[in-house]
Scaffold this motif. Structure first.
Motif, PDB file in Angstrom:
ATOM      1  N   LEU A  13       9.463  10.594  -0.408  1.00 32.69           N
ATOM      2  CA  LEU A  13      10.556  10.430   0.443  1.00 32.69           C
ATOM      3  C   LEU A  13      10.042  10.351   1.672  1.00 32.69           C
ATOM      4  CD1 LEU A  13      13.370  12.984  -0.762  1.00 32.69           C
ATOM      5  CD2 LEU A  13      13.426  10.503  -0.660  1.00 32.69           C
ATOM      6  N   MET A  14       8.992  10.945   2.335  1.00 32.24           N
ATOM      7  CA  MET A  14       8.199  11.151   3.575  1.00 32.24           C
ATOM      8  C   MET A  14       7.422   9.699   3.722  1.00 32.24           C
ATOM      9  SD  MET A  14       6.819  14.803   3.682  1.00 32.24           S
ATOM     10  CE  MET A  14       5.910  14.497   5.208  1.00 32.24           C
ATOM     11  N   ILE A  15       6.891   9.270   2.773  1.00 35.86           N
ATOM     12  CA  ILE A  15       6.273   8.080   2.852  1.00 35.86           C
ATOM     13  C   ILE A  15       7.134   6.961   2.864  1.00 35.86           C
ATOM     14  CG2 ILE A  15       4.527   6.643   1.814  1.00 35.86           C
ATOM     15  CD1 ILE A  15       3.235   9.325   0.515  1.00 35.86           C
ATOM     16  N   GLY A  16       8.264   7.113   2.151  1.00 33.97           N
ATOM     17  CA  GLY A  16       9.346   6.143   2.116  1.00 33.97           C
ATOM     18  C   GLY A  16      10.220   6.052   3.583  1.00 33.97           C
ATOM     19  N   ALA A  17      10.244   7.032   4.349  1.00 37.10           N
ATOM     20  CA  ALA A  17      10.719   7.094   5.451  1.00 37.10           C
ATOM     21  C   ALA A  17       9.662   6.227   6.647  1.00 37.10           C
ATOM     22  CB  ALA A  17      10.836   8.424   6.101  1.00 37.10           C
ATOM     23  N   LEU A  18       8.210   6.640   6.339  1.00 31.28           N
ATOM     24  CA  LEU A  18       7.402   5.881   7.138  1.00 31.28           C
ATOM     25  C   LEU A  18       7.515   4.315   6.768  1.00 31.28           C
ATOM     26  CD1 LEU A  18       4.844   5.979   8.812  1.00 31.28           C
ATOM     27  CD2 LEU A  18       3.330   6.347   6.669  1.00 31.28           C
ATOM     28  N   LEU A  19       7.578   3.741   5.611  1.00 32.96           N
ATOM     29  CA  LEU A  19       7.753   2.703   5.175  1.00 32.96           C
ATOM     30  C   LEU A  19       8.975   1.860   6.076  1.00 32.96           C
ATOM     31  CD1 LEU A  19       6.804  -0.111   3.791  1.00 32.96           C
ATOM     32  CD2 LEU A  19       8.063   0.870   1.720  1.00 32.96           C
TER      33      LEU A  19
ATOM     34  N   ALA B 276       4.951   5.361  -5.300  1.00 30.99           N
ATOM     35  CA  ALA B 276       4.986   5.281  -6.973  1.00 30.99           C
ATOM     36  C   ALA B 276       4.218   6.710  -7.461  1.00 30.99           C
ATOM     37  CB  ALA B 276       4.631   4.126  -7.477  1.00 30.99           C
ATOM     38  N   LEU B 277       2.847   6.568  -6.855  1.00 32.75           N
ATOM     39  CA  LEU B 277       1.975   7.832  -7.327  1.00 32.75           C
ATOM     40  C   LEU B 277       2.566   8.931  -7.355  1.00 32.75           C
ATOM     41  CD1 LEU B 277      -1.354   5.846  -6.268  1.00 32.75           C
ATOM     42  CD2 LEU B 277      -0.399   6.050  -8.537  1.00 32.75           C
ATOM     43  N   GLN B 278       3.241   9.164  -5.879  1.00 31.49           N
ATOM     44  CA  GLN B 278       3.783  10.473  -5.642  1.00 31.49           C
ATOM     45  C   GLN B 278       4.780  10.935  -6.738  1.00 31.49           C
ATOM     46  OE1 GLN B 278       2.407  12.528  -3.812  1.00 31.49           O
ATOM     47  NE2 GLN B 278       1.880  11.778  -1.660  1.00 31.49           N
ATOM     48  N   MET B 279       5.621   9.837  -6.949  1.00 29.00           N
ATOM     49  CA  MET B 279       6.571  10.276  -8.068  1.00 29.00           C
ATOM     50  C   MET B 279       6.145  10.575  -9.332  1.00 29.00           C
ATOM     51  SD  MET B 279       9.690   9.848  -6.191  1.00 29.00           S
ATOM     52  CE  MET B 279      10.838   9.712  -7.647  1.00 29.00           C
TER      53      MET B 279
ATOM     54  N   ALA C  78      -7.716  10.228  -8.071  1.00 27.34           N
ATOM     55  CA  ALA C  78      -8.569   9.508  -7.235  1.00 27.34           C
ATOM     56  C   ALA C  78      -7.894   8.202  -6.698  1.00 27.34           C
ATOM     57  CB  ALA C  78      -9.452   8.664  -8.264  1.00 27.34           C
ATOM     58  N   MET C  79      -6.730   7.867  -7.059  1.00 21.59           N
ATOM     59  CA  MET C  79      -6.052   6.804  -6.489  1.00 21.59           C
ATOM     60  C   MET C  79      -5.432   7.405  -5.371  1.00 21.59           C
ATOM     61  SD  MET C  79      -4.602   4.584  -9.723  1.00 21.59           S
ATOM     62  CE  MET C  79      -3.826   3.292  -8.634  1.00 21.59           C
ATOM     63  N   LEU C  80      -4.766   8.551  -5.528  1.00 21.04           N
ATOM     64  CA  LEU C  80      -4.046   9.270  -4.314  1.00 21.04           C
ATOM     65  C   LEU C  80      -5.233   9.266  -3.136  1.00 21.04           C
ATOM     66  CD1 LEU C  80      -1.964  11.989  -5.785  1.00 21.04           C
ATOM     67  CD2 LEU C  80      -1.099  10.013  -4.402  1.00 21.04           C
ATOM     68  N   SER C  81      -6.362   9.821  -3.384  1.00 17.75           N
ATOM     69  CA  SER C  81      -7.289   9.876  -2.542  1.00 17.75           C
ATOM     70  C   SER C  81      -7.751   8.655  -1.829  1.00 17.75           C
ATOM     71  CB  SER C  81      -8.561  10.692  -2.866  1.00 17.75           C
ATOM     72  OG  SER C  81      -9.232   9.682  -3.935  1.00 17.75           O
TER      73      SER C  81
ATOM     74  N   MET D 122       0.705  -1.095  -0.003  1.00 12.63           N
ATOM     75  CA  MET D 122       0.019   0.068   0.000  1.00 12.63           C
ATOM     76  C   MET D 122       0.750   1.271  -0.130  1.00 12.63           C
ATOM     77  SD  MET D 122      -2.726   1.103   2.969  1.00 12.63           S
ATOM     78  CE  MET D 122      -1.250   1.324   4.304  1.00 12.63           C
ATOM     79  N   LEU D 123       1.914   1.090   0.971  1.00 11.45           N
ATOM     80  CA  LEU D 123       2.789   2.472   0.791  1.00 11.45           C
ATOM     81  C   LEU D 123       3.693   2.370  -0.481  1.00 11.45           C
ATOM     82  CD1 LEU D 123       3.856   2.353   4.558  1.00 11.45           C
ATOM     83  CD2 LEU D 123       2.242   3.972   3.686  1.00 11.45           C
ATOM     84  N   GLU D 124       4.204   1.407  -0.884  1.00 15.82           N
ATOM     85  CA  GLU D 124       5.103   1.560  -2.165  1.00 15.82           C
ATOM     86  C   GLU D 124       4.298   2.152  -3.428  1.00 15.82           C
ATOM     87  OE1 GLU D 124       6.010  -2.925  -2.041  1.00 15.82           O
ATOM     88  OE2 GLU D 124       7.439  -2.590  -0.312  1.00 15.82           O
TER      89      GLU D 124
END
Length: 773
Positions: A65-71, A53-56, A246-249, A47-49
């Protein structure tokens, strides 16, 4: 001590060692990279990965990067939890990493315990740790097995008796033949159970369930959006942007982090009260606990030998007189725990009669099961004083019917009873009986009453004898039948028995699993290596402050202060954390679904996407900060065990989301038809509206009653204030979006406040019919 047993030859021992393996606990280890990679390949990390990808794709590298740190943080927590289980195994292995005195080639020699094999002849003496399971062939020893079997009082072990690896010799010396080594030992089987013990975290199941359900719902809505966009001939670039938005939300990015943060803050709170978490998930599980399996020795009792009762058998004798004479026949060196406790009790209870002068003392002899002293009384007569097992002393003094009755009563009460006899040789009489026990902790009855008031049912699970366990249970208010040793049913409920006596580590482990199969959330509280498998299997394993390192490593919760109040503390804080997390989860269900439906409604209303990927990412960041701050908010723990009512959460979210959707569609309609906003301004309006309404939902749902019943913590208020200021400034200044008039922002603020009041009323009606905690 000499032995007629020749033992094994070195050559034969080496052959057996090659066949059976070392007398050690050996487990298969995964390579580090394999272990780490496994934690990145699972549904929640996926889910986080996907979000990264969507953020990139959206060009939001900072957010990625923030979500990567969370993962990485979540993976590190999982690896830490695995390390705790491995630590328990390492500590168990260390207990077997001993030296042993072994007879090889007809000679006694000191060798590492790891090279012991079946039929090796070993010698154990005072202070030694038994290196393997063995059967005593010669000699008598007093053995402390409390940390293995739960037996609170040291036991006498002589020829034919099996002794277990890890037990400590408190007196005497013996020669024994090895009967089991390594993972085949009593201790090794406990280590194997620790390795395989596993209970799926409720937190993990809930997160996976929510992600799965949200994914199904959101995928359906996204497909509907795409179908409609194609039907109205929306340009491909706009369709791609719409799908990305939509996918981000749809992805609840902060959900795992919120669970972790809530537990982390709760862990900090209870650490100040003498409770340490070794696994964060244990605090989430604490909220659901409805059964506590409590070990007796060292948990409900002090794990200290004490004099429970003294029964004089001669007219005119006081308990102090009996204790004083028993002390005369006790060693003053303090190595024998029974002698030490009797001498201590004698000092606290002065005698009423003059004491004779001891001229000769013979320490406890295992063969005749008594100690003796010779003394001169006030009339200068030579008298003997003997202390030991009543049956052993019956050869020296006649047992009267009254003494037999007293002895039976003490035995039925679960006490270990010693007799004291005195008199001239050939004319000795019993002067008294001394009952020994492991006394209950003074706070145990209070703890049990508090747990009952919280809806937690407590059962005693102990390796001790049934009579002893039943006696302790009665003294602390645990009423109910006793499950006798060796009679553990295959299917059992907590209400069937109040006490489970004579259970081995595998039985404690099986009992916890049996309760779990009945649908109960189980806490296990213990202090010894024999409790480690059950501690690991339970949803919340609790090690008391005096627990062994093995028990602490296997547990999820460690009490650092004496007493058991920390159990209540952990449960109450767990329930408070549960309230916060459930509130956040309900808000996620409401907000995520509404956002997608609003996108669809906006598409129908304007013929274009009313939100961009950039604005959706900003909306997620702003609302997530406030929502996650909710994990530090005030919360009132429930008076009963909590459970995840996912069905009720979903059913409650539907009417709440519907009401929020009506508000959002009203705002969009006003912007498009009344204020005549452009498409760019509509996108800005949608962004601001989602932020404002999202915060309103957080504040309304934080209370099950009226939203103003309690004041939010300052951190939430601060984040809300900052969010409103920043979002309003960006919208008014046209930064990263099209500008909106100040009047529109102010009117939206007022409308959102009115929405919050109305939404609060809807919440009261919905949650009264569909309680979520």
């Amino acid at each position: 001590m000499s032995s007629s047993l020749a033992g094994l030859t070195t050559k034969e021992a080496e052959r057996r060692l090659a066949q059976s393996g070392p007398n050690a606990i050996v487990e298969e280890r995964r390579r580090t990279l394999e272990r780490v990679a496994r934690h990145f390949w699972a549904p929640v990390p996926w889910m986080l990965e996907i979000t990264i990808a969507l953020q990139m794709i959206a060009g939001k590298r900072v957010e990625a990067l923030m979500i990567g740190a969370l993962l990485v943080f979540n993976v590190a927590l999982s690896l830490f939890q695995e390390a705790r289980a491995e630590a328990a195994l390492e500590l168990l292995k260390q207990r077997l990493s001993l030296k042993a005195r072994v007879k090889r080639d007809g000679k006694w020699t000191d060798l590492p315990a790891a090279v012991l094999v079946l039929d090796d002849v070993v010698q154990v003496s005072l202070g030694a740790v038994v290196p393997a399971d063995a059967r005593i062939v010669e000699g008598e020893i007093l053995l402390d097995q409390s940390m293995l079997t739960g037996e609170s009082i040291p036991i006498e072990a002589g020829p034919g008796k099996t002794v277990y690896a890890g037990a400590v010799v408190r007196r005497g010396e013996a020669v024994a033949s090895v009967t089991a080594t390594g993972t085949s030992t009593y201790f090794g089987r406990a280590a194997e159970l620790v390795r395989i013990a596993h209970v799926e975290s409720t937190e993990t199941k809930v997160v996976l369930g929510l992600v799965r359900n949200l994914s199904i719902i959101n995928a359906t809505l996204v497909l509907g959006l795409v179908a409609y966009a194609i039907a109205i001939a929306l340009p491909a670039a706009q369709i791609i942007s719409l799908v990305l938005t939509a996918m981000l939300s749809a992805v609840p990015v902060a959900l795992p982090a919120t669970f972790t943060l809530a537990a982390t803050l709760g862990a900090r709170t209870i650490a100040l009260k003498g409770v340490l978490l070794t696994r964060l998930a244990a605090l989430h599980e604490a909220a659901t606990i409805d059964v506590l399996c409590a070990d007796k020795t060292g948990t409900l009792t002090r794990n200290e030998l004490a004099v429970a009762a003294v029964k004089p058998l001669v007219d005119g004798w006081t308990p102090g007189d009996v204790l004083a004479f028993a002390a005369l026949a006790s060693s003053a060196e303090g190595k024998d725990p029974v002698d030490a406790v009797i001498r201590e009790a004698a000092l606290a209870n002065p005698p009423q009669r003059p004491l004779p002068n001891v001229t000769r003392f013979l320490p406890f002899d295992p063969t005749i099961k008594r100690s003796e002293a010779t003394a001169d009384d006030q009339r200068h007569r030579h008298i003997n004083i003997s202390k030991g097992a009543p049956a052993a002393l019956s050869t020296l003094a006649p047992m009267t019917p009254g003494m037999a009755t007293e002895l039976q009563l003490l035995s039925e009460s679960g006490y270990r009873t010693l007799a004291v006899a005195s008199g001239t040789p050939g004319n000795m009489v019993f002067v008294g009986l001394i009952a020994l026990n492991d006394p209950p902790r003074p706070d145990s009855p209070v703890l049990l009453a508090e747990l009952r008031s919280l809806g937690v049912h407590t059962v005693m699970v102990t390796g001790d004898a049934a009579l002893t366990a039943a006696s302790v249970a009665r003294s602390i208010g645990m009423d109910g039948p006793v499950c006798a040793p060796g009679q553990l049913p295959e299917h059992v409920s907590p209400e069937d028995f109040a006490v489970y006596a004579g259970v081995f580590p595998q039985d404690k482990f099986r009992l916890v699993k049996a309760f779990q199969l009945e649908g109960h959330a189980v806490a296990m509280c213990g202090d010894g290596a024999n409790d480690a498998p059950a501690l690991r299997q339970a949803q919340m394993g609790i090690a008391v402050s005096t627990a062994t390192d093995v028990a602490k490593a296997a547990a999820g919760v460690v009490l650092t202060d004496p007493g058991l109040e920390g159990i209540v503390t952990a449960i109450e804080e767990g329930r408070a954390v549960f309230q916060r997390v459930v509130t956040y989860t309900l808000g996620i269900l409401v907000n995520k679904c509404v956002t997608l439906v609003v996108l669809g409604a906006g598409l129908v209303l304007t013929g274009h996407a009313v939100l961009t990927p950039l604005l959706q990412a900003l909306s997620m960041l702003t609302n997530d900060f406030v929502s996650m701050a909710r994990t530090a908010d005030r919360a009132t723990p429930s008076k009963r065990p909590n459970s995840w009512r996912v069905g009720n959460l979903a059913l409650a979210a539907i009417p709440l989301a519907s009401f929020k959707f009506l508000f959002c569609i009203g705002v969009l309609a006003a912007g498009w038809y009344i204020f005549g906003l452009t498409l760019g301004q509509m996108q800005t309006l949608t962004f601001v509206m989602l932020v404002f309404a999202g915060q309103a939902v957080v504040y309304v749902l934080r209370e099950r009653g009226r939203m103003w019943r309690s004041r939010p913590v300052k951190l939430m208020i601060f984040f809300s204030f900052v969010d409103v200021i920043i979002v309003s400034a960006l919208a008014i200044g046209g930064i990263l979006m099209y500008p909106l008039p100040v009047t529109v922002i102010l009117m939206l603020l007022i409308a959102t406040a009115a929405f919050a009041v109305a939404f609060d009323q809807v919440k009261l009606v919905v949650l009264a019919r569909r309680p979520v905690d």
